[in-house]
Design an enzyme around this catalytic site. Sequence first.
Site, mmCIF file in Angstrom:
data_model
loop_
_atom_site.group_PDB
_atom_site.id
_atom_site.type_symbol
_atom_site.label_atom_id
_atom_site.label_comp_id
_atom_site.label_asym_id
_atom_site.label_seq_id
_atom_site.Cartn_x
_atom_site.Cartn_y
_atom_site.Cartn_z
ATOM 1 C CG ASP A 103 103.794 79.323 -35.244
ATOM 2 O OD1 ASP A 103 102.557 79.452 -35.230
ATOM 3 O OD2 ASP A 103 104.418 78.670 -34.384
ATOM 4 C CG ASP A 106 97.022 81.011 -43.741
ATOM 5 O OD1 ASP A 106 98.133 80.656 -43.293
ATOM 6 O OD2 ASP A 106 96.231 81.717 -43.088
ATOM 7 C CB THR A 155 94.220 72.684 -39.706
ATOM 8 O OG1 THR A 155 94.591 73.916 -40.321
ATOM 9 C CG2 THR A 155 94.833 71.514 -40.456
ATOM 10 C CE LYS A 156 91.959 78.120 -33.131
ATOM 11 N NZ LYS A 156 92.656 78.273 -31.873
ATOM 12 C CG PHE A 157 96.352 78.274 -37.312
ATOM 13 C CD1 PHE A 157 96.173 77.536 -36.148
ATOM 14 C CD2 PHE A 157 96.835 79.568 -37.197
ATOM 15 C CE1 PHE A 157 96.480 78.079 -34.900
ATOM 16 C CE2 PHE A 157 97.151 80.117 -35.956
ATOM 17 C CZ PHE A 157 96.968 79.373 -34.803
ATOM 18 C CG ASP A 166 111.691 72.312 -29.959
ATOM 19 O OD1 ASP A 166 111.073 73.124 -30.667
ATOM 20 O OD2 ASP A 166 112.826 71.894 -30.243
ATOM 21 C CE LYS A 185 106.207 92.976 -37.216
ATOM 22 N NZ LYS A 185 106.059 93.276 -35.809
#
Length: 199
Positions: free
Chosen positions: A108, A144, A176-178, A86, A112
């Site tokens: 991340d 994004d 990057t992947k994301f 972490d 919501k």
Amino acid sequence: MIWDEAIDRWGLDEQGPLLDPVAVFGRESELVIEIGSGDGRATGEMAQAEPGRDLIAIDVHTPGIARLLEVIEVEHLSNLRVVHGDAMSFLGRCPDGICARVRVFFPDPWPKRKQQHRRLFAGGRLDEILRVIAPGGTLHVATDIAEYATWLERLCGARPDLVGGRIPRDPARPLTKFEENGRAAGRDIHEMLYGLRKA
Ligand SMILES: C[S@@+](CC[C@H](N)C(=O)[O-])C[C@H]1O[C@@H](n2cnc3c(N)ncnc32)[C@H](O)[C@@H]1O
């Protein structure tokens, strides 16, 4: 690659005594901390492209850390270390102003409203992240998710110790992947660079 051997060689413990980057890397240089290195692909490319900087990549994602360990061994990268754990806990090991740059690419989003307290920069965690950046250093974020960018802009804009804001996509930053996923889904990329004012 044998995980136990590689993590012993190239891993830094999430918890422990205060970190001394000169002892870790064996030299004085510009230190970069990346929070959430994900699958590690872009991080490995940055470490190879920036031999004059030392990078610490942090993620809880085991396959991504394993990939980085492999890149370190195969490419003989002496300027990259990983933390399998972490980030906020690891920052507890970092003295004030230990690094010149913190990078957070595609955090991340926790979209919501009820989940927003989990965002990396929420709940006072921005303070802790900025604490480890030296005056004159930078916080570089890309996302994004337009709402996330606006939310972070508001958070950073309220701080008198930060200057900066949105920037065009940094061409030096590997995909990057994301980011790839976001683009494939038709989303725009929002990039921000904040500098920590010198006292
Ligand atoms: C959406 S992914 C983005 C990964 C990568 N930067 C990319 O753009 O492909 C966010 C990453 O942050 C990591 N992460 C989130 N919170 C973290 C924390 N507190 N400490 C370490 N890693 C964290 C997750 O495990 C995940 O790999």
